[in-house]
Enzyme design. Structure first.
Site, PDB file in Angstrom:
ATOM      1  N   ASN A  43       0.574  -1.696  -0.074  1.00  0.00           N
ATOM      2  CA  ASN A  43      -0.421  -0.130   0.106  1.00  0.00           C
ATOM      3  C   ASN A  43       0.574   1.305   0.114  1.00  0.00           C
ATOM      4  O   ASN A  43       1.986   1.280   1.031  1.00  0.00           O
ATOM      5  CB  ASN A  43      -0.612  -0.090   1.224  1.00  0.00           C
ATOM      6  CG  ASN A  43      -0.175  -0.209   3.197  1.00  0.00           C
ATOM      7  OD1 ASN A  43       0.168  -0.810   2.449  1.00  0.00           O
ATOM      8  ND2 ASN A  43      -1.126   0.149   3.791  1.00  0.00           N
ATOM      9  N   GLU A  56      -2.881  -5.032  -3.516  1.00  0.00           N
ATOM     10  CA  GLU A  56      -3.181  -5.630  -4.206  1.00  0.00           C
ATOM     11  C   GLU A  56      -3.219  -5.023  -5.566  1.00  0.00           C
ATOM     12  O   GLU A  56      -3.164  -4.964  -6.301  1.00  0.00           O
ATOM     13  CB  GLU A  56      -4.734  -6.294  -3.880  1.00  0.00           C
ATOM     14  CG  GLU A  56      -5.489  -6.770  -2.656  1.00  0.00           C
ATOM     15  CD  GLU A  56      -5.571  -6.168  -1.237  1.00  0.00           C
ATOM     16  OE1 GLU A  56      -4.549  -5.161  -1.408  1.00  0.00           O
ATOM     17  OE2 GLU A  56      -6.154  -6.729  -0.275  1.00  0.00           O
ATOM     18  N   CYS A  87     -10.419  -5.318   1.000  1.00  0.00           N
ATOM     19  CA  CYS A  87     -10.932  -4.682   0.411  1.00  0.00           C
ATOM     20  C   CYS A  87     -12.518  -4.941  -0.369  1.00  0.00           C
ATOM     21  O   CYS A  87     -11.800  -5.330  -0.883  1.00  0.00           O
ATOM     22  CB  CYS A  87     -10.877  -3.132   0.949  1.00  0.00           C
ATOM     23  SG  CYS A  87     -10.053  -2.720  -0.251  1.00  0.00           S
TER      24      CYS A  87
HETATM   25  N1  THU Z   1      -5.157  -2.011   2.773  1.00  0.00           N
HETATM   26  C1  THU Z   1      -4.341  -1.884   1.527  1.00  0.00           C
HETATM   27  O1  THU Z   1      -3.658  -2.080   0.921  1.00  0.00           O
HETATM   28  N2  THU Z   1      -5.543  -3.281   1.217  1.00  0.00           N
HETATM   29  C2  THU Z   1      -6.114  -4.167   1.557  1.00  0.00           C
HETATM   30  O2  THU Z   1      -7.291  -4.639   0.697  1.00  0.00           O
HETATM   31  C3  THU Z   1      -7.827  -2.948   3.178  1.00  0.00           C
HETATM   32  C4  THU Z   1      -6.454  -1.939   3.129  1.00  0.00           C
HETATM   33  C5  THU Z   1      -4.775  -0.490   3.338  1.00  0.00           C
HETATM   34  C6  THU Z   1      -4.950   1.186   2.362  1.00  0.00           C
HETATM   35  C7  THU Z   1      -4.730   1.420   3.520  1.00  0.00           C
HETATM   36  O3  THU Z   1      -3.059   2.141   3.182  1.00  0.00           O
HETATM   37  C8  THU Z   1      -4.578   0.614   4.732  1.00  0.00           C
HETATM   38  O4  THU Z   1      -4.834  -0.178   4.533  1.00  0.00           O
HETATM   39  C9  THU Z   1      -5.443   1.022   5.990  1.00  0.00           C
HETATM   40  O5  THU Z   1      -6.660   1.344   5.267  1.00  0.00           O
END
Ligand code: THU
Length: 135
Positions: A43, A56, A87
């Site tokens: 992320n 992802e 998510c």
């Molecule tokens: N996040 C992801 O990278 N993937 C997911 O499936 C859920 C959330 C990240 C987004 C944000 O940077 C952090 O997790 C908190 O929500």
């Protein structure tokens, strides 16, 4: 070597690269494409919060750059404790490049704790086939 070990190692390495200064929630994802190659991502947050991107998404972009378009497995690891599932938006992103047997593995720092078919995480999904019959 367990067939998930390489995915787990790639996701852990990606998680260590996460840019998450706002949420402090580092996520790593690694996917195996049809060729067997592994693509990973983390992320990347942004001071303008909605502009941040999920792990992802980055892994999928790496797969597309390499010229592939089918995910067989994707492993996600986030935070320190309980394994996370992707998510909602990422379930849709994964679905775009999935077959019904595409599997999502959810890990903590010890390893994979649960695995789900994409069709279980996103049942009755809208996808590419819905656009095929447009007039
Ligand atoms: N996040 C992801 O990278 N993937 C997911 O499936 C859920 C959330 C990240 C987004 C944000 O940077 C952090 O997790 C908190 O929500």
């Amino acid at each position: 070597m367990n067939r998930l070990d390489a995915l787990f190692d790639a996701a852990r390495a990606a998680q260590a690269c996460a840019y998450a200064p706002y949420s402090k929630f580092s996520v790593g994802a690694a996917l195996r494409a049809l060729s067997g190659a592994i693509y990973s991502g983390c992320n990347v947050e942004n001071a303008a919060y909605p502009s941040g991107t999920c792990a992802e998404s980055a892994a999928i972009a790496a797969m597309i750059i390499a010229g592939e378009s089918r995910i067989t497995d994707i492993l996600v690891i986030g935070g320190e404790g309980t394994p996370i599932t992707p998510c909602g938006a990422c379930r849709q992103r994964i679905y775009e490049f999935s077959a019904p047997e595409t599997t999502i593995h959810c890990a903590d720092s010890q390893g994979v704790k649960a695995s789900y078919r994409i069709t279980d995480l996103l049942p009755r999904a809208f996808g590419p086939r819905d656009l095929e019959t447009r007039p």
